[in-house]
Write a protein that holds these residues in place. Structure first.
Motif, PDB file in Angstrom:
ATOM      1  N   LEU A   1     -10.766   7.891   4.422  1.00  0.00           N
ATOM      2  CA  LEU A   1     -10.204   6.940   3.469  1.00  0.00           C
ATOM      3  C   LEU A   1     -10.854   5.586   3.681  1.00  0.00           C
ATOM      4  O   LEU A   1     -11.561   5.370   4.665  1.00  0.00           O
ATOM      5  CB  LEU A   1      -8.686   6.830   3.658  1.00  0.00           C
TER       6      LEU A   1
ATOM      7  N   THR B   1       0.810  -1.206   0.000  1.00  0.00           N
ATOM      8  CA  THR B   1       0.000   0.000   0.000  1.00  0.00           C
ATOM      9  C   THR B   1       0.848   1.263   0.000  1.00  0.00           C
ATOM     10  O   THR B   1       1.827   1.357   0.732  1.00  0.00           O
ATOM     11  CB  THR B   1      -0.917   0.010   1.243  1.00  0.00           C
TER      12      THR B   1
ATOM     13  N   GLU C   1     -10.120   1.310   3.613  1.00  0.00           N
ATOM     14  CA  GLU C   1      -9.255   0.145   3.448  1.00  0.00           C
ATOM     15  C   GLU C   1     -10.053  -0.906   2.688  1.00  0.00           C
ATOM     16  O   GLU C   1     -11.241  -1.113   2.943  1.00  0.00           O
ATOM     17  CB  GLU C   1      -8.819  -0.430   4.790  1.00  0.00           C
TER      18      GLU C   1
ATOM     19  N   TYR D   1      -3.188   5.280  -2.570  1.00  0.00           N
ATOM     20  CA  TYR D   1      -3.942   6.364  -1.949  1.00  0.00           C
ATOM     21  C   TYR D   1      -3.273   7.709  -2.203  1.00  0.00           C
ATOM     22  O   TYR D   1      -2.046   7.788  -2.327  1.00  0.00           O
ATOM     23  CB  TYR D   1      -4.024   6.159  -0.433  1.00  0.00           C
TER      24      TYR D   1
ATOM     25  N   SER E   1      -6.635  -0.518  -5.705  1.00  0.00           N
ATOM     26  CA  SER E   1      -7.135  -0.192  -4.369  1.00  0.00           C
ATOM     27  C   SER E   1      -6.023   0.005  -3.345  1.00  0.00           C
ATOM     28  O   SER E   1      -6.276   0.473  -2.233  1.00  0.00           O
ATOM     29  CB  SER E   1      -8.093  -1.286  -3.878  1.00  0.00           C
TER      30      SER E   1
ATOM     31  N   LEU F   1       0.700   5.641   0.070  1.00  0.00           N
ATOM     32  CA  LEU F   1      -0.053   6.862   0.335  1.00  0.00           C
ATOM     33  C   LEU F   1       0.793   8.062  -0.056  1.00  0.00           C
ATOM     34  O   LEU F   1       1.906   8.233   0.441  1.00  0.00           O
ATOM     35  CB  LEU F   1      -0.434   6.965   1.812  1.00  0.00           C
TER      36      LEU F   1
ATOM     37  N   ASN G   1     -10.146   6.598  -2.843  1.00  0.00           N
ATOM     38  CA  ASN G   1      -8.745   6.485  -2.413  1.00  0.00           C
ATOM     39  C   ASN G   1      -7.956   7.770  -2.628  1.00  0.00           C
ATOM     40  O   ASN G   1      -6.970   8.008  -1.953  1.00  0.00           O
ATOM     41  CB  ASN G   1      -8.042   5.349  -3.158  1.00  0.00           C
TER      42      ASN G   1
END
Length: 230
Positions: free
Chosen positions: A158, A45, A160, A89, A86, A47, A138
């Motif tokens: 946000l 992930t 998850e 972010y 997904s 961001l 996102n």
């Protein structure tokens, strides 16, 4: 050869400190050991707390979709590509940049689909709608310093997208606040100055999601757009 435009106006630089990262630097940063491998992991992930018009977001998506294409068969591409999407972010202060970043992400996703399947993805399909739904939730507008929306006294929200164990396509959608990524006002990651947050090595852990704002929902990732229709 046309030079890359790094500022939109002197006024925006003065008011918001807006200077875009050149593509060569984006690629160099993503080639750093550890980061490069994460970009090739569809579940890792990322961001970007100051997304701009999406230079980093699009570059990360490009690498993740390349990994999906190389690692999975045709029958798994749709689901795996949405999982990759997904995992990315972004938060952006300026509304015009936000919409550009979202549009660039969707267009890049559509381009990869068309190159892979050799057909256009219709806007009426579940895949198209779900990709757009994920992107819009996102990549959001916010001030990462105040952890709130720039125009309203509301927290940055946000989602998850947690893969459900035992299922290859179902996800649990859990909404949480950006502020829940911080502990007592301090960044969880040590060594990061106050007011800054690295978009590298961003991971979801239970302690970070204590500040949930809605009940979780389990749904097939190709059907997540239906959550916006309820």
């Amino acid at each position: 050869m046309t030079s890359e435009k790094l500022i939109k106006s002197k006024e925006r630089v003065q008011q918001h400190g807006e200077v875009f990262t050149p593509q060569w630097m984006v690629q160099k940063m993503l080639d750093v050991e550890g980061v490069k491998e994460a970009c090739e992991n569809i579940e890792a992930t990322f961001l970007e707390p100051s997304a701009g018009d999406g230079n980093f977001l699009v570059a990360i998506l490009e690498r993740k979709l390349k990994a999906v294409t190389e690692q999975f068969s045709d029958g798994h591409w749709k689901t795996k590509s949405l999982f990759a999407l997904s995992s990315i972010y972004g938060i952006e202060f300026l509304a015009d940049n936000l919409e550009i970043a979202r549009s660039r992400m969707l267009l890049r996703y559509l381009n990869w689909y068309e190159e892979f399947f050799h057909v256009y993805l219709t806007s009426k399909s579940d895949l198209y709608k779900s990709a757009m739904y994920i992107i819009r939730r996102n990549i959001v507008r916010g001030n990462t310093l105040t952890k709130k929306h720039p125009d309203y006294d509301t927290p940055i929200l946000l989602n998850e997208w947690k893969r459900v164990k035992g299922s290859s396509s179902k996800v649990e959608k859990i909404e949480f606040t950006f502020s829940s990524l911080f502990s007592d006002g301090e960044e969880i990651e040590k060594g990061i100055p106050e007011g800054q947050m690295s978009f590298f090595d961003f991971e979801m852990i239970d302690e970070e999601k204590d500040e949930s704002v809605s009940e979780s929902v389990i749904i097939d990732i190709q059907k997540v757009h239906q959550l916006g229709e309820r």
